[in-house]
Design a protein around this motif. Structure first.
Motif, PDB file in Angstrom:
ATOM      1  N   UNK A 111       0.857  -1.164   0.000  1.00 22.19           N
ATOM      2  CA  UNK A 111       0.000   0.000   0.000  1.00 22.19           C
ATOM      3  C   UNK A 111       0.898   1.219   0.000  1.00 22.19           C
ATOM      4  N   UNK A 112       0.922   1.907  -1.124  1.00 25.42           N
ATOM      5  CA  UNK A 112       1.780   3.063  -1.266  1.00 25.42           C
ATOM      6  C   UNK A 112       0.986   4.350  -1.380  1.00 25.42           C
ATOM      7  N   UNK A 113      -0.317   4.302  -1.195  1.00 26.14           N
ATOM      8  CA  UNK A 113      -1.165   5.466  -1.287  1.00 26.14           C
ATOM      9  C   UNK A 113      -1.114   6.231   0.027  1.00 26.14           C
ATOM     10  N   UNK A 114      -0.723   7.505   0.000  1.00 26.55           N
ATOM     11  CA  UNK A 114      -0.704   8.275   1.240  1.00 26.55           C
ATOM     12  C   UNK A 114      -2.093   8.322   1.857  1.00 26.55           C
ATOM     13  N   UNK A 115      -2.143   8.267   3.151  1.00 23.48           N
ATOM     14  CA  UNK A 115      -3.396   8.269   3.889  1.00 23.48           C
ATOM     15  C   UNK A 115      -3.635   9.664   4.449  1.00 23.48           C
ATOM     16  N   UNK A 116      -4.711  10.293   4.034  1.00 23.22           N
ATOM     17  CA  UNK A 116      -5.070  11.602   4.572  1.00 23.22           C
ATOM     18  C   UNK A 116      -6.025  11.385   5.732  1.00 23.22           C
ATOM     19  N   UNK A 117      -5.567  11.670   6.926  1.00 18.97           N
ATOM     20  CA  UNK A 117      -6.415  11.472   8.097  1.00 18.97           C
ATOM     21  C   UNK A 117      -7.512  12.525   8.129  1.00 18.97           C
ATOM     22  N   UNK A 118      -8.701  12.053   8.426  1.00 15.93           N
ATOM     23  CA  UNK A 118      -9.837  12.946   8.556  1.00 15.93           C
ATOM     24  C   UNK A 118      -9.872  13.515   9.962  1.00 15.93           C
ATOM     25  N   UNK A 119     -10.877  14.326  10.257  1.00 16.24           N
ATOM     26  CA  UNK A 119     -10.976  14.958  11.570  1.00 16.24           C
ATOM     27  C   UNK A 119     -11.110  13.927  12.679  1.00 16.24           C
ATOM     28  N   UNK A 120     -11.849  12.862  12.404  1.00 15.31           N
ATOM     29  CA  UNK A 120     -12.077  11.819  13.400  1.00 15.31           C
ATOM     30  C   UNK A 120     -11.332  10.554  12.985  1.00 15.31           C
ATOM     31  N   UNK A 121     -10.279  10.215  13.727  1.00 16.28           N
ATOM     32  CA  UNK A 121      -9.502   9.016  13.447  1.00 16.28           C
ATOM     33  C   UNK A 121      -9.000   8.458  14.766  1.00 16.28           C
ATOM     34  N   UNK A 122      -8.558   7.214  14.725  1.00 20.56           N
ATOM     35  CA  UNK A 122      -7.928   6.605  15.892  1.00 20.56           C
ATOM     36  C   UNK A 122      -6.987   5.506  15.426  1.00 20.56           C
ATOM     37  N   UNK A 162       3.762  13.989  15.408  1.00 25.28           N
ATOM     38  CA  UNK A 162       4.634  12.895  14.971  1.00 25.28           C
ATOM     39  C   UNK A 162       3.813  11.657  14.647  1.00 25.28           C
ATOM     40  N   UNK A 163       2.872  11.302  15.506  1.00 33.85           N
ATOM     41  CA  UNK A 163       2.029  10.127  15.278  1.00 33.85           C
ATOM     42  C   UNK A 163       1.230  10.274  13.986  1.00 33.85           C
ATOM     43  N   UNK A 164       0.608  11.433  13.786  1.00 31.63           N
ATOM     44  CA  UNK A 164      -0.155  11.659  12.556  1.00 31.63           C
ATOM     45  C   UNK A 164       0.740  11.508  11.331  1.00 31.63           C
ATOM     46  N   UNK A 165       1.946  12.037  11.414  1.00 33.88           N
ATOM     47  CA  UNK A 165       2.883  11.923  10.295  1.00 33.88           C
ATOM     48  C   UNK A 165       3.248  10.476  10.000  1.00 33.88           C
ATOM     49  N   UNK A 166       3.449   9.674  11.054  1.00 33.53           N
ATOM     50  CA  UNK A 166       3.767   8.263  10.868  1.00 33.53           C
ATOM     51  C   UNK A 166       2.624   7.520  10.177  1.00 33.53           C
ATOM     52  N   UNK A 167       1.405   7.829  10.569  1.00 39.55           N
ATOM     53  CA  UNK A 167       0.244   7.167   9.969  1.00 39.55           C
ATOM     54  C   UNK A 167       0.068   7.613   8.518  1.00 39.55           C
ATOM     55  N   UNK A 168       0.158   8.904   8.279  1.00 37.91           N
ATOM     56  CA  UNK A 168      -0.074   9.431   6.931  1.00 37.91           C
ATOM     57  C   UNK A 168       1.013   9.039   5.941  1.00 37.91           C
ATOM     58  N   UNK A 169       2.182   8.683   6.424  1.00 38.67           N
ATOM     59  CA  UNK A 169       3.282   8.329   5.509  1.00 38.67           C
ATOM     60  C   UNK A 169       3.516   6.814   5.417  1.00 38.67           C
ATOM     61  N   UNK A 170       2.591   6.015   5.936  1.00 43.34           N
ATOM     62  CA  UNK A 170       2.771   4.559   5.901  1.00 43.34           C
ATOM     63  C   UNK A 170       2.904   4.036   4.474  1.00 43.34           C
ATOM     64  N   UNK A 171       3.886   3.197   4.285  1.00 47.15           N
ATOM     65  CA  UNK A 171       4.040   2.407   3.069  1.00 47.15           C
ATOM     66  C   UNK A 171       4.149   0.975   3.556  1.00 47.15           C
ATOM     67  N   UNK A 172       3.100   0.207   3.328  1.00 50.89           N
ATOM     68  CA  UNK A 172       3.008  -1.125   3.908  1.00 50.89           C
ATOM     69  C   UNK A 172       3.346  -2.176   2.865  1.00 50.89           C
ATOM     70  N   UNK A 217      10.387  -5.556   7.468  1.00 42.75           N
ATOM     71  CA  UNK A 217      10.088  -5.330   6.053  1.00 42.75           C
ATOM     72  C   UNK A 217       8.639  -4.921   5.805  1.00 42.75           C
ATOM     73  N   UNK A 218       7.817  -4.843   6.859  1.00 48.08           N
ATOM     74  CA  UNK A 218       6.401  -4.521   6.700  1.00 48.08           C
ATOM     75  C   UNK A 218       6.142  -3.042   6.410  1.00 48.08           C
ATOM     76  N   UNK A 219       7.061  -2.170   6.821  1.00 51.61           N
ATOM     77  CA  UNK A 219       6.834  -0.743   6.699  1.00 51.61           C
ATOM     78  C   UNK A 219       6.132  -0.147   7.911  1.00 51.61           C
ATOM     79  N   UNK A 220       5.812  -0.984   8.888  1.00 44.74           N
ATOM     80  CA  UNK A 220       5.092  -0.544  10.080  1.00 44.74           C
ATOM     81  C   UNK A 220       6.003  -0.308  11.280  1.00 44.74           C
ATOM     82  N   UNK A 221       7.296  -0.507  11.109  1.00 47.00           N
ATOM     83  CA  UNK A 221       8.236  -0.460  12.224  1.00 47.00           C
ATOM     84  C   UNK A 221       8.212   0.824  13.023  1.00 47.00           C
ATOM     85  N   UNK A 222       8.244   1.972  12.360  1.00 42.71           N
ATOM     86  CA  UNK A 222       8.280   3.245  13.087  1.00 42.71           C
ATOM     87  C   UNK A 222       6.992   3.480  13.865  1.00 42.71           C
ATOM     88  N   UNK A 223       5.856   3.135  13.270  1.00 42.82           N
ATOM     89  CA  UNK A 223       4.582   3.301  13.961  1.00 42.82           C
ATOM     90  C   UNK A 223       4.500   2.369  15.162  1.00 42.82           C
TER      91      UNK A 223
END
Length: 149
Positions: free
Chosen positions: A26-37, A83-93, A130-136
């Motif tokens: 999944x290489x599509x950047x994720x734009x977080x909406x107002x309500x997320x968790x 920082x957390x929002x940036x990690x989520x929005x930049x995920x490449x899984x 190798x998952x791309x989830x390490x930083x999160x």
């Protein structure tokens, strides 16, 4: 694929609304909406841990240690939330090339809710790199450890 290998993106990244997309990457950047968790459950290991952290869009979080019977609530400072929002929005899984089984690994179950859609990812210590989830995962694990001190 074993249960502990990687069941990555059961619905191929529902947050992007691509239910027909393959779960290979999944290489599509994720734009977080107002309500997320974001929620991560950490389980396993030799000690048999079962810990959960959930962070809401406003920075409020809850950490639960099931074995110890402990619940801690708090709020992230603005810079940590950014920082957390940036990690989520930049995920490449990525799906690992050679998933394997690991008897004493930690298992990381992640859920990201965003505007009524949910992304689910499961990794273990062997597939985390190798998952791309390490930083999160590291960010959320640090939050768990800090809250439970």
């Amino acid at each position: 694929m074993s249960k502990y290998g990687l069941i990555l993106l059961t619905a191929a990244f529902l947050l992007a609304g691509c239910s027909t997309q393959k779960a290979d990457a999944t290489n599509t950047p994720l734009a977080l909406e107002k309500s997320w968790s974001v929620k991560m459950t950490l389980s396993g290991g030799i000690a048999g841990l079962l810990r959960t952290v959930e962070v809401q869009a406003d920075g409020s979080y809850t950490v639960v240690d099931e074995r110890a019977g402990t619940t801690v609530q708090g709020s992230l400072e603005d810079d940590r939330l950014f920082t957390l929002k940036g990690l989520i929005e930049s995920l490449v899984i990525n799906t690992p090339k050679n998933p394997g089984a690991c008897a004493d690994c930690f298992i990381y179950d992640l859920e990201i809710q965003n505007g009524g859609k949910k992304m689910i990812a499961n990794v273990d210590d062997l597939s985390l790199g190798e998952s791309g989830l390490g930083e999160l995962v590291n960010f959320l694990q640090e939050l768990i450890n800090t809250a439970l001190r």
